[in-house]
Motif scaffolding. Structure first.
Motif, PDB file in Angstrom:
ATOM      1  N   VAL A 225       0.848  -1.202   0.000  1.00  0.00           N
ATOM      2  CA  VAL A 225       0.000   0.000   0.000  1.00  0.00           C
ATOM      3  C   VAL A 225       0.873   1.238   0.000  1.00  0.00           C
ATOM      4  N   LYS A 226       1.797   1.319   0.953  1.00  0.00           N
ATOM      5  CA  LYS A 226       2.659   2.513   1.003  1.00  0.00           C
ATOM      6  C   LYS A 226       3.641   2.532  -0.173  1.00  0.00           C
ATOM      7  N   ALA A 227       4.072   1.343  -0.638  1.00  0.00           N
ATOM      8  CA  ALA A 227       4.985   1.302  -1.795  1.00  0.00           C
ATOM      9  C   ALA A 227       4.255   1.557  -3.106  1.00  0.00           C
ATOM     10  N   ALA A 228       2.916   1.714  -3.033  1.00  0.00           N
ATOM     11  CA  ALA A 228       2.094   2.055  -4.198  1.00  0.00           C
ATOM     12  C   ALA A 228       2.156   0.999  -5.294  1.00  0.00           C
ATOM     13  N   LEU A 229       2.195  -0.281  -4.892  1.00  0.00           N
ATOM     14  CA  LEU A 229       2.103  -1.354  -5.883  1.00  0.00           C
ATOM     15  C   LEU A 229       0.679  -1.407  -6.438  1.00  0.00           C
ATOM     16  N   VAL A 230       0.551  -1.565  -7.726  1.00  0.00           N
ATOM     17  CA  VAL A 230      -0.768  -1.734  -8.351  1.00  0.00           C
ATOM     18  C   VAL A 230      -1.373  -3.051  -7.881  1.00  0.00           C
ATOM     19  N   PRO A 231      -2.614  -3.105  -7.399  1.00  0.00           N
ATOM     20  CA  PRO A 231      -3.663  -2.075  -7.448  1.00  0.00           C
ATOM     21  C   PRO A 231      -3.840  -1.320  -6.121  1.00  0.00           C
ATOM     22  N   LEU A 232      -2.790  -1.199  -5.333  1.00  0.00           N
ATOM     23  CA  LEU A 232      -2.898  -0.593  -4.002  1.00  0.00           C
ATOM     24  C   LEU A 232      -2.406   0.846  -3.991  1.00  0.00           C
ATOM     25  N   HIS A 233      -2.298   1.463  -5.146  1.00  0.00           N
ATOM     26  CA  HIS A 233      -1.635   2.756  -5.298  1.00  0.00           C
ATOM     27  C   HIS A 233      -2.591   3.955  -5.272  1.00  0.00           C
ATOM     28  N   GLY A 234      -3.902   3.723  -5.208  1.00  0.00           N
ATOM     29  CA  GLY A 234      -4.885   4.777  -5.485  1.00  0.00           C
ATOM     30  C   GLY A 234      -4.772   6.017  -4.622  1.00  0.00           C
ATOM     31  N   TRP A 235      -4.219   5.883  -3.409  1.00  0.00           N
ATOM     32  CA  TRP A 235      -4.118   7.042  -2.512  1.00  0.00           C
ATOM     33  C   TRP A 235      -3.084   8.059  -2.973  1.00  0.00           C
ATOM     34  N   LEU A 236      -2.061   7.589  -3.729  1.00  0.00           N
ATOM     35  CA  LEU A 236      -0.901   8.448  -3.981  1.00  0.00           C
ATOM     36  C   LEU A 236      -1.212   9.638  -4.895  1.00  0.00           C
ATOM     37  N   PRO A 237      -1.844   9.426  -6.067  1.00  0.00           N
ATOM     38  CA  PRO A 237      -2.160  10.609  -6.895  1.00  0.00           C
ATOM     39  C   PRO A 237      -3.094  11.583  -6.188  1.00  0.00           C
ATOM     40  N   GLN A 238      -4.037  11.055  -5.382  1.00  0.00           N
ATOM     41  CA  GLN A 238      -4.959  11.951  -4.674  1.00  0.00           C
ATOM     42  C   GLN A 238      -4.220  12.807  -3.640  1.00  0.00           C
ATOM     43  N   ALA A 239      -3.185  12.246  -3.038  1.00  0.00           N
ATOM     44  CA  ALA A 239      -2.444  12.970  -1.993  1.00  0.00           C
ATOM     45  C   ALA A 239      -1.652  14.149  -2.540  1.00  0.00           C
ATOM     46  N   MET A 240      -1.679  14.327  -3.869  1.00  0.00           N
ATOM     47  CA  MET A 240      -0.931  15.449  -4.454  1.00  0.00           C
ATOM     48  C   MET A 240      -1.532  16.805  -4.119  1.00  0.00           C
ATOM     49  N   VAL A 241      -2.693  16.800  -3.485  1.00  0.00           N
ATOM     50  CA  VAL A 241      -3.295  18.058  -3.042  1.00  0.00           C
ATOM     51  C   VAL A 241      -2.483  18.674  -1.896  1.00  0.00           C
ATOM     52  N   ALA A 242      -1.619  17.897  -1.276  1.00  0.00           N
ATOM     53  CA  ALA A 242      -0.796  18.393  -0.165  1.00  0.00           C
ATOM     54  C   ALA A 242       0.205  19.435  -0.667  1.00  0.00           C
ATOM     55  N   PRO A 243       0.721  20.307   0.227  1.00  0.00           N
ATOM     56  CA  PRO A 243       1.748  21.270  -0.179  1.00  0.00           C
ATOM     57  C   PRO A 243       2.970  20.571  -0.778  1.00  0.00           C
ATOM     58  N   ALA A 244       3.698  21.289  -1.645  1.00  0.00           N
ATOM     59  CA  ALA A 244       4.832  20.686  -2.362  1.00  0.00           C
ATOM     60  C   ALA A 244       5.873  20.047  -1.437  1.00  0.00           C
ATOM     61  N   PRO A 245       6.229  20.657  -0.278  1.00  0.00           N
ATOM     62  CA  PRO A 245       7.208  19.980   0.591  1.00  0.00           C
ATOM     63  C   PRO A 245       6.705  18.626   1.087  1.00  0.00           C
ATOM     64  N   VAL A 246       5.391  18.512   1.304  1.00  0.00           N
ATOM     65  CA  VAL A 246       4.830  17.231   1.749  1.00  0.00           C
ATOM     66  C   VAL A 246       4.903  16.218   0.615  1.00  0.00           C
ATOM     67  N   SER A 247       4.548  16.660  -0.593  1.00  0.00           N
ATOM     68  CA  SER A 247       4.648  15.765  -1.748  1.00  0.00           C
ATOM     69  C   SER A 247       6.074  15.265  -1.901  1.00  0.00           C
ATOM     70  N   ALA A 248       7.032  16.169  -1.762  1.00  0.00           N
ATOM     71  CA  ALA A 248       8.441  15.782  -1.874  1.00  0.00           C
ATOM     72  C   ALA A 248       8.794  14.752  -0.815  1.00  0.00           C
TER      73      ALA A 248
END
Length: 502
Positions: A225-248
């Motif tokens: 899930v945290k390693a974003a293996l398919v099909p467990l990756h769905g949270w990662l693109p959505q989390a891009m709403v976070a500020p850029a330092p968090v995304s980094a």
């Protein structure tokens, strides 16, 4: 604990934990004190890491272990070793640079004490994950990482941020439950959770092998899930709403790396890679990683939002680590290990640059980047190095990773992995090169979406400096890969000392 060596792992944790706890108590107006606490903690951690690295390199650090008995037969164990220090060094260096970046990025923003407090807790949890000496300790810090990153994902407080946070929590809590189930089952079977070079389950009777296969699936699914293996990756693109330092931080240092690092621990130090191969679980893991590599790259092709394109790129690139682990050979292991560092340097560069574009000119979409290279040449130069590295062009770090992964695939008889790497590299080029062409050669618009004035500078120094340092580092670790203290040399040391010597 009777000797001062026993305290070394706790100092590594405390150097980020203590500043974080103090920062929570600071009022918003205490900008200078908060900055001093952030930077002094990060610098102290790096100095401590540098001192420990010397001891680990010369094999003097066997006694750097903290052991606290929490339950009968279950100890909280923090242990310094070559594999742990690879992750701790990456986290420490990038924490300092991300802190500098975040100070510039959040200048004047509300809730900075809350942000930097959880930011420090997140780094503390990551270091705990790296130093964990058994699966029980790993699990504790792995869940602390979930709890400390959630407030960062929802930091903006918008409806979109809350939805992203909810998705992140659902995915990671389910992953945590799977990991817990696998851990408890493993303990009931073996009575042991201690990470051991070449694993500790191979001696179990063959009648337990079906159970071990199911435990392996539970552990890898939980970590996947945290390693974003398919099909467990769905949270990662959505989390891009976070500020850029968090995304980094999510993409280069903390969350996805914690998942990939956990898979390394499970394959090599719980099961042992040779025994895992005899169970028949490594090839399916390599196939899942290969699917993830191709899927992430294909999805990245169709994203106009710059951070979402980078997010799907992460989905793809982190699985390079997993496939290096799964195809089971010394060279592939080195390629996977070193990509833990290389991907971190390259991806954090790209997210720093994406943040610079957003904060300076209001650019969030690739379709808005036409001609931006002439307006922000240093930012786009750093972005170009990061993108070239992701494609695998020499001499940037990504080339070294792909070279060793390819050699490792041929060495271990998994020739098909070379085809996956070639296809992935072509897809990397297909979604990065048009961005670079547009930025450097496209006509600039009459007006940028939301331009800010930084005088004669292209942006604030606190935003530009970290991007230039990480881009330069990604270039240097590729050029100097053959030197004794490069990430490649350290990954080789790990493979030789811990995983493949008899």
């Amino acid at each position: 604990m009777t000797q001062w060596n026993d305290w070394i792992p706790l100092w590594l944790l405390g150097s980020s934990l203590l500043p974080g706890l103090l920062i929570f108590a600071l009022p918003e107006r205490s900008v200078r004190l908060r900055t001093i606490l952030n930077l002094s903690g990060a610098v102290f951690k790096i100095l401590l890491v540098a001192w420990i690295l010397r001891h680990v390199y010369f094999d003097y650090a066997e006694s750097f272990e903290t052991r606290l008995s929490l339950l009968p037969g279950l100890d909280l164990v923090l242990r310094v070793g070559p594999l742990a220090m690879l992750f701790v060094t990456l986290s420490s260096v990038l924490w300092l640079l991300t802190t500098i970046y975040a100070i510039g990025y959040l200048e004047g923003a509300p809730h900075r004490s809350r942000f930097f407090g959880f930011f420090s807790l997140c780094v503390t949890a990551t270091v705990g994950v790296a130093l964990a000496g058994n699966l029980f300790t790993f699990l504790l810090f792995y869940e602390l990482l979930t709890l400390s990153t959630y407030p960062l994902v929802v930091h903006r407080g918008s409806d979109r941020a809350r939805r992203a946070g909810q998705s992140y929590l659902i995915y990671t809590i389910v992953g945590g439950v799977l990991l817990l189930l696998g851990t408890v089952w493993l303990y009931t079977l073996t009575g042991n959770l201690e990470f051991t070079p070449r694993g500790f389950v191979a001696d179990l009777d063959a009648s337990h092998h079906p159970a071990l296969i199911l435990i392996f699936i539970l552990l890898i699914a939980g970590l996947g899930v945290k390693a974003a293996l398919v099909p467990l990756h769905g949270w990662l693109p959505q989390a891009m709403v976070a500020p850029a330092p968090v995304s980094a931080l999510l993409h280069a240092v903390a969350v996805v790396k914690a998942g990939a690092f956990g898979i390394v621990r499970v394959v090599y130090e719980v099961f042992g890679v040779e025994f895992a191969a005899t169970l028949g679980v490594t090839v399916p893991l390599a196939i899942v990683a290969a699917i993830t590599i191709i899927y992430g790259s294909v999805r990245a092709l169709f994203q106009d939002d710059l951070k979402r394109r980078l997010a799907f790129s992460t989905v793809s690139q982190v699985s390079y680590i997993v496939i290096g682990v799964a195809i089971a050979g010394p060279l592939a292991t080195i390629g996977g290990m070193v990509h833990l560092v290389h991907q971190g340097l390259m991806k954090i560069t790209l997210f720093f640059c994406a943040g610079n574009l957003a904060e300076t000119l209001g650019i969030h979409k690739i379709s808005e980047m036409s001609g931006v290279g002439r307006r922000m040449p240093w930012t786009m130069a750093a972005f170009t190095i990061g993108a070239f590295g992701m494609i695998g062009l020499p001499p940037v770090a990504g080339f070294i990773s792909k070279w060793y992964l390819s050699l490792g695939a041929l060495e271990s008889g998994h020739d098909w992995v070379v085809g996956v790497l070639v296809i992935s590299s072509l897809l990397n080029a297909a979604y990065f090169l048009p961005v670079l062409y547009t930025a450097w050669f496209g006509p600039p618009p009459e007006q940028w979406p939301q331009a800010r004035d930084f005088g004669r500078r292209e942006t604030a120094w606190a935003l530009l400096l970290p991007a230039l340092v990480t881009a330069g580092s990604a270039l240097l670790v590729g050029i100097l890969a053959a030197t004794p203290f490069s990430p490649l040399a350290w990954a080789t040391l790990i493979a030789e000392r811990e995983f493949y010597l008899p």
